[in-house]
Design a protein around this motif. Structure first.
Motif, PDB file in Angstrom:
ATOM      1  N   GLU A 188      34.185  47.777  49.126  1.00 49.94           N
ATOM      2  CA  GLU A 188      34.264  47.009  47.884  1.00 49.94           C
ATOM      3  C   GLU A 188      34.221  47.929  46.661  1.00 49.94           C
ATOM      4  O   GLU A 188      34.950  47.733  45.684  1.00 49.94           O
ATOM      5  CB  GLU A 188      33.121  45.993  47.813  1.00 49.94           C
ATOM      6  CG  GLU A 188      33.247  44.829  48.772  1.00 49.94           C
ATOM      7  CD  GLU A 188      34.425  43.932  48.429  1.00 49.94           C
ATOM      8  OE1 GLU A 188      34.607  43.593  47.257  1.00 49.94           O
ATOM      9  OE2 GLU A 188      35.179  43.580  49.355  1.00 49.94           O
ATOM     10  N   VAL A 189      33.363  48.956  46.723  1.00 55.68           N
ATOM     11  CA  VAL A 189      33.250  49.885  45.586  1.00 55.68           C
ATOM     12  C   VAL A 189      34.538  50.702  45.447  1.00 55.68           C
ATOM     13  O   VAL A 189      35.011  50.941  44.330  1.00 55.68           O
ATOM     14  CB  VAL A 189      32.025  50.820  45.767  1.00 55.68           C
ATOM     15  CG1 VAL A 189      31.960  51.830  44.629  1.00 55.68           C
ATOM     16  CG2 VAL A 189      30.739  50.003  45.810  1.00 55.68           C
ATOM     17  N   ALA A 193      37.105  50.937  42.304  1.00 50.57           N
ATOM     18  CA  ALA A 193      37.545  52.207  41.705  1.00 50.57           C
ATOM     19  C   ALA A 193      39.067  52.275  41.627  1.00 50.57           C
ATOM     20  O   ALA A 193      39.630  52.749  40.625  1.00 50.57           O
ATOM     21  CB  ALA A 193      36.990  53.377  42.508  1.00 50.57           C
ATOM     22  N   LEU A 194      39.745  51.793  42.654  1.00 52.80           N
ATOM     23  CA  LEU A 194      41.205  51.779  42.650  1.00 52.80           C
ATOM     24  C   LEU A 194      41.740  50.849  41.561  1.00 52.80           C
ATOM     25  O   LEU A 194      42.708  51.175  40.871  1.00 52.80           O
ATOM     26  CB  LEU A 194      41.726  51.337  44.022  1.00 52.80           C
ATOM     27  CG  LEU A 194      43.251  51.334  44.206  1.00 52.80           C
ATOM     28  CD1 LEU A 194      43.819  52.735  44.033  1.00 52.80           C
ATOM     29  CD2 LEU A 194      43.612  50.783  45.591  1.00 52.80           C
ATOM     30  N   TYR A 195      41.085  49.720  41.391  1.00 56.68           N
ATOM     31  CA  TYR A 195      41.487  48.754  40.360  1.00 56.68           C
ATOM     32  C   TYR A 195      41.360  49.369  38.956  1.00 56.68           C
ATOM     33  O   TYR A 195      42.149  49.077  38.060  1.00 56.68           O
ATOM     34  CB  TYR A 195      40.603  47.513  40.474  1.00 56.68           C
ATOM     35  CG  TYR A 195      40.848  46.449  39.440  1.00 56.68           C
ATOM     36  CD1 TYR A 195      41.904  45.540  39.566  1.00 56.68           C
ATOM     37  CD2 TYR A 195      40.007  46.323  38.326  1.00 56.68           C
ATOM     38  CE1 TYR A 195      42.123  44.548  38.619  1.00 56.68           C
ATOM     39  CE2 TYR A 195      40.216  45.340  37.378  1.00 56.68           C
ATOM     40  CZ  TYR A 195      41.275  44.456  37.528  1.00 56.68           C
ATOM     41  OH  TYR A 195      41.475  43.470  36.583  1.00 56.68           O
ATOM     42  N   CYS A 196      40.351  50.247  38.799  1.00 53.88           N
ATOM     43  CA  CYS A 196      40.079  50.854  37.488  1.00 53.88           C
ATOM     44  C   CYS A 196      40.766  52.207  37.311  1.00 53.88           C
ATOM     45  O   CYS A 196      40.426  52.953  36.390  1.00 53.88           O
ATOM     46  CB  CYS A 196      38.574  51.017  37.295  1.00 53.88           C
ATOM     47  SG  CYS A 196      37.675  49.457  37.250  1.00 53.88           S
ATOM     48  N   VAL A 202      33.974  51.634  34.230  1.00 53.88           N
ATOM     49  CA  VAL A 202      34.069  50.315  34.867  1.00 53.88           C
ATOM     50  C   VAL A 202      33.294  49.309  34.035  1.00 53.88           C
ATOM     51  O   VAL A 202      32.124  49.533  33.707  1.00 53.88           O
ATOM     52  CB  VAL A 202      33.489  50.366  36.304  1.00 53.88           C
ATOM     53  CG1 VAL A 202      33.505  48.971  36.932  1.00 53.88           C
ATOM     54  CG2 VAL A 202      34.270  51.343  37.151  1.00 53.88           C
ATOM     55  N   SER A 203      33.928  48.205  33.705  1.00 53.54           N
ATOM     56  CA  SER A 203      33.280  47.176  32.886  1.00 53.54           C
ATOM     57  C   SER A 203      32.779  46.019  33.747  1.00 53.54           C
ATOM     58  O   SER A 203      33.146  45.878  34.923  1.00 53.54           O
ATOM     59  CB  SER A 203      34.259  46.637  31.850  1.00 53.54           C
ATOM     60  OG  SER A 203      35.283  45.874  32.485  1.00 53.54           O
ATOM     61  N   LEU A 204      31.965  45.173  33.160  1.00 55.36           N
ATOM     62  CA  LEU A 204      31.495  43.972  33.841  1.00 55.36           C
ATOM     63  C   LEU A 204      32.674  43.089  34.228  1.00 55.36           C
ATOM     64  O   LEU A 204      32.703  42.517  35.328  1.00 55.36           O
ATOM     65  CB  LEU A 204      30.532  43.196  32.934  1.00 55.36           C
ATOM     66  CG  LEU A 204      30.045  41.840  33.450  1.00 55.36           C
ATOM     67  CD1 LEU A 204      29.306  41.994  34.778  1.00 55.36           C
ATOM     68  CD2 LEU A 204      29.158  41.161  32.406  1.00 55.36           C
TER      69      LEU A 204
END
Length: 352
Positions: A188-189, A193-196, A202-204
């Motif tokens: 999940e983490v 990280a890939l999404y960001c 990384v934001s809420l």
């Protein structure tokens, strides 16, 4: 005795020590056990890509034929260098033949070999634990679910690898959403990280957009379904939790805490004549859970809650005695509680 406490395992794994060529990793979190076993394998010095240097056996296979383990452990690598023998699937059974073989290898280890065993949650009296802990060249490493600093350390490592920062608010939201299985949590983490990718922090909003709240919301849903008598919802919720790698004992603890809270709240209803809505409001549950709390309080009497808590405690004891059956025991517990709640509700037992 060759063993480490749960809090000392990370420090041990950070410094390769070939004086313990036989390493047993055990615990209720199969993902954490597998991840740490992979780290031991990587630190062993064996060429993991070479089938002549690294071999994987099943615990059942070795239990039936311990000679296979001795053959693999004493085989010299064709091209030199260390060899790795990895044994998977040693659940909560006795595995006496495997334990005997490990005791012998731990007392007189063959040169240039590392033997890694992945096991379930083992009691101190387990033959596997006893054999490894007593052997001079063997090490037993307990693996328990991520909590506190261990979970933060994993998050920090993944953020650093992705050249990302994460603020306090986003970190707290992320921790709440991670499940009990280490591999699932790390996945999940990494997905976050890939999404960001391309960002610096990384934001809420990023956490809320990407990370599924399996460990929190689905556990709460399952607990509420059991306490409210929603029998038909439970199989699907239990399947979702199993797919996410949620440890059975984590779900048991959530059920125990919930019914203990219901008992305290129900006492105010029956003995102090408080209304159910007022008692629930004083508890300040998440607004999504408020109807479920009210439904449960209107269903269970103090007498019924005492019986339910005894049943929960008996199930917890049963899972400790029969670790391989933990998932089935927990599923039976929740469905049984839901059936009892439905029965009480049909009688209007706890209305007040």
């Amino acid at each position: 005795m060759a063993q480490r406490k749960a809090g000392e395992v990370e420090a041990f794994l950070s410094r390769p020590d070939t004086s313990f060529p036989v390493v047993l990793l055990y615990g209720p979190d199969s993902g954490l056990v597998a991840e740490r076993a992979a780290r031991v394998a990587a630190l062993s010095g064996a060429d993991l890509g070479d089938p002549f240097s690294a071999v994987t056996l099943s615990a059942d296979e070795v239990e039936k034929d311990a000679g296979r383990l001795f053959d693999e452990a004493r085989t010299v690598s064709m091209f030199g260098g260390r060899r790795l023998v990895r044994i998977r699937g040693a659940g909560g059974g006795t595995y006496r033949a495997l334990a005997g073989a490990l005791a012998e290898l731990g007392a007189q280890p063959p040169p240039e070999v590392t033997v890694v065993i992945e096991a379930g949650d083992l009691k101190p009296s387990s033959p596997l634990r006893a054999a490894v802990e007593k052997a001079r060249a063997a090490m037993a490493l307990p693996c328990y679910p991520d909590e506190g600093r261990a979970l933060d350390g994993m998050i920090d490592a993944e953020m650093q690898a992705a050249s990302l920062k994460i603020g306090r608010e986003a970190r707290e939201a992320l921790r709440e959403r991670l499940g009990a299985n280490r591999l699932a949590s790390r996945g999940e983490v990494r997905k976050l990280a890939l999404y960001c990718l391309g960002q610096t922090e990384v934001s809420l909003a990023d956490v809320e957009a990407v990370v599924g709240d399996v460990s929190s919301e689905t556990v709460d849903e399952a607990v509420d379904a059991a306490a409210s008598g929603e029998v038909k919802r439970l199989p699907e919720l239990l399947e979702r939790l199993a797919s996410a790698g949620t440890a059975p004992f984590a779900l048991q603890q959530a059920v125990l805490r919930h019914f203990q809270a219901l008992q305290l709240m129900r006492e105010r209803v029956e003995r102090h004549n408080d209304s159910i809505p007022r008692v629930v409001e004083a508890r300040r549950p998440n607004f999504r859970r408020k109807p479920a709390f009210e439904a449960a309080l209107g269903t269970w009497t103090l007498e019924a809650l005492a019986r339910a808590l005894a049943r929960i405690e008996a199930a917890i004891l049963a899972t400790r005695k029969e670790a391989p059956l933990a998932s089935a025991i927990v599923a039976d517990l929740l469905i049984g509680l839901a059936v009892e709640a439905a029965r009480l509700r049909s009688r209007g037992a706890g209305r007040g």
